[in-house]
Scaffold this active site. Structure first.
Site, PDB file in Angstrom:
ATOM      1  N   LEU A 252      85.560 -25.836  -9.236  1.00  0.00           N
ATOM      2  CA  LEU A 252      85.256 -25.341  -9.818  1.00  0.00           C
ATOM      3  C   LEU A 252      83.354 -25.199 -10.872  1.00  0.00           C
ATOM      4  O   LEU A 252      82.784 -24.536 -11.135  1.00  0.00           O
ATOM      5  CB  LEU A 252      85.616 -24.478 -11.531  1.00  0.00           C
ATOM      6  CG  LEU A 252      86.984 -24.704 -11.716  1.00  0.00           C
ATOM      7  CD1 LEU A 252      87.238 -24.799 -13.022  1.00  0.00           C
ATOM      8  CD2 LEU A 252      87.554 -23.245 -11.407  1.00  0.00           C
ATOM      9  N   CYS A 262      84.702 -24.001   7.958  1.00  0.00           N
ATOM     10  CA  CYS A 262      86.006 -23.570   7.462  1.00  0.00           C
ATOM     11  C   CYS A 262      86.530 -22.779   6.736  1.00  0.00           C
ATOM     12  O   CYS A 262      87.394 -21.197   6.995  1.00  0.00           O
ATOM     13  CB  CYS A 262      86.925 -24.549   7.437  1.00  0.00           C
ATOM     14  SG  CYS A 262      86.741 -26.293   8.140  1.00  0.00           S
TER      15      CYS A 262
END
Ligand code: UDX
Length: 436
Positions: A252, A262
């Protein structure tokens, strides 16, 4: 056990060295002769903490070798395939050229009873497509996705959170699962969950995990956008919702968003595959996740422009960071480098620094000015932008030290990693992302 690892990039080189470090005899194969020569000489071809040490140890003990000759895989019981699956040039899908080529080149050297363990991140359905050819040699294909994080790749490979193996639903599949269990014996003995699934589930676990992580980051960045128009502070918001154990504080971190080799390409490939399967709507939100993510880079650029009074033209800007995250020299789809390029494009006199990624950054964005020395970047700058939260920029840089080098007193914190109060108290115009 005797193992082979086909493909010695970020994934394969680490996997090969890590498997040797837990006692296996490993041969790594790659078509790139320069990479093989470097690995043979014991040089990690990229920056990854801990890799150099296990590489040297494996080579010195004779249990780890590298070659460009595929025939060397003969005699290995398990053949891992860890080649790249980049985004195609003209779309969102994954390019399977390297996986297909590696499988094709491996087939002639397989013996009955061998296991081929795909590790590359592939669109769901790939293993089922490749299984028949592998089976025709008497070998068995399994899919064993990798969840390693760059910067922690060695640790994540030796001591993963979980192991997942997708196998066919026959006796050969059950036997293959047992063999994989032996490969990963040290981790399993420590209690690492070992999940045996079908092919599709194993393939999906990997992309679902990355989609979830990307969504979590874009969620908090979406909250940052709302915070920006309401005067709220997204870092406090993240702390508060993160205390809910169902949500959790990790991933977060609001800022300029995710990049790397990725997450960006994996969520795009997932959307593309879902569309092929007639389920595009199910993951349509991933387009939004991608869009939010890319918007945050533009937002950081705008914050610099605003802080410098409406224009960056001819302004000297120190960009701290080029890697997509700390502890890595990887600049693939790096938000940090993107911010630097955008500022340069708007006429700023940009100087980029990074402790590890300067060489890689130079190759892809040669038009920018670089230094490996943080203080050289700061010297005479009108503004400093922190875009990769290396300790050297986050923890070790004090406002007074920066002030002693710079002309201006503007700091834009693209990773919300600095203490706003300390910088403001020292007389700086501190600008965070999603913070008042
Ligand atoms: C990711 C997955 O974490 C890993 O499991 C998978 O195998 C490969 O992809 P990696 O690309 O190494 O690993 O990086 P990760 O640590 O996940 O960070 C990805 C990006 O998200 C970085 O650019 C990072 O700066 C950013 N990020 C991360 C945030 O912007 N906020 C956060 O709170 C966390």
């Amino acid at each position: 056990m005797r193992l082979s690892v086909v493909g010695c990039g970020y994934l394969g080189a680490v996997h090969a060295a890590a498997m040797a470090s837990i006692g296996h005899e490993v041969v790594g194969v790659d078509v790139d002769r320069a990479k093989v020569a470097a690995l043979r000489a014991g040089h990690a071809p990229f920056f990854e903490p801990g890799l150099q040490e296990i590489l040297e140890r494996g080579i010195a003990s004779g249990s780890l070798t590298f070659t460009d000759d595929m025939a060397a895989v003969r005699g290995a019981e398990v053949h891992f395939v860890g080649v790249g699956t980049p985004q195609v040039k003209d779309g969102y899908a994954a390019d399977l050229t390297f996986v297909d080529a590696a499988m094709r080149d491996l087939l002639p050297f397989l013996s009955p009873g061998d296991i081929v363990a795909g590790k590359s991140t592939v669109p769901v359905g790939t293993a089922a497509r490749l299984a028949t050819a592998v089976k025709s040699t008497g070998a068995t294909l399994v899919w064993n996705p990798e969840f390693l994080r760059e910067g922690f790749a060695v640790q994540d490979t030796i001591d993963p959170d979980r192991l997942v193996v997708g196998v066919p639903s026959d006796d050969a599949g059950a036997r293959a699962a047992e063999i994989l269990r032996s490969v990963y014996h040290p981790a399993i003995a420590k209690g690492t969950p070992f999940m045996v699934t079908d092919y599709a589930t194993a393939e999906l676990v990997k992309v679902a995990a990355n989609a979830f992580l990307a969504t979590k980051i874009s969620f908090i960045n979406a909250m940052a956008e709302i915070a920006e128009v309401t005067g709220a502070d997204v870092t406090q918001l993240a702390d508060a919702i993160g205390h809910d154990t169902r949500i959790g504080r990790r991933f977060l971190g609001a800022g300029i968003g995710f990049g790397g080799g990725c997450l960006p390409k994996d969520i795009r490939a997932f959307s593309a595959r879902a569309e092929e399967l007639g389920r595009g709507a199910s993951v349509a939100f991933l387009r939004e996740v991608d869009a939010i993510n890319l918007r945050r880079r533009d937002r950081a650029v705008q914050l610099v422009i605003d802080a410098l009074g409406g224009s960056v033209h001819r302004k000297r800007i120190a960009v701290l960071g080029a890697a997509f995250k700390p502890h890595s020299d990887d600049v693939r789809d790096s938000p940090a480098l993107d911010v630097a390029v955008q500022l340069h494009g708007r006429g700023a006199d940009v100087i980029v620094t990074d402790p590890q990624a300067v060489e890689n950054a130079k190759k892809v964005q040669p038009q920018l000015e670089y230094t490996t020395q943080r203080d050289d970047a700061l010297r005479d700058a009108d503004a400093v932008v922190v875009v990769t939260e290396w300790d050297d920029y986050r923890r070790d840089l004090t406002p007074d030290h920066a002030a002693s080098l710079m002309v201006g007193r503007v700091v834009v914190d693209g990773r919300n990693c600095l203490d706003a109060r300390t910088w403001r108290a020292a007389g700086w115009n501190y600008v965070g992302m999603g913070r008042p």
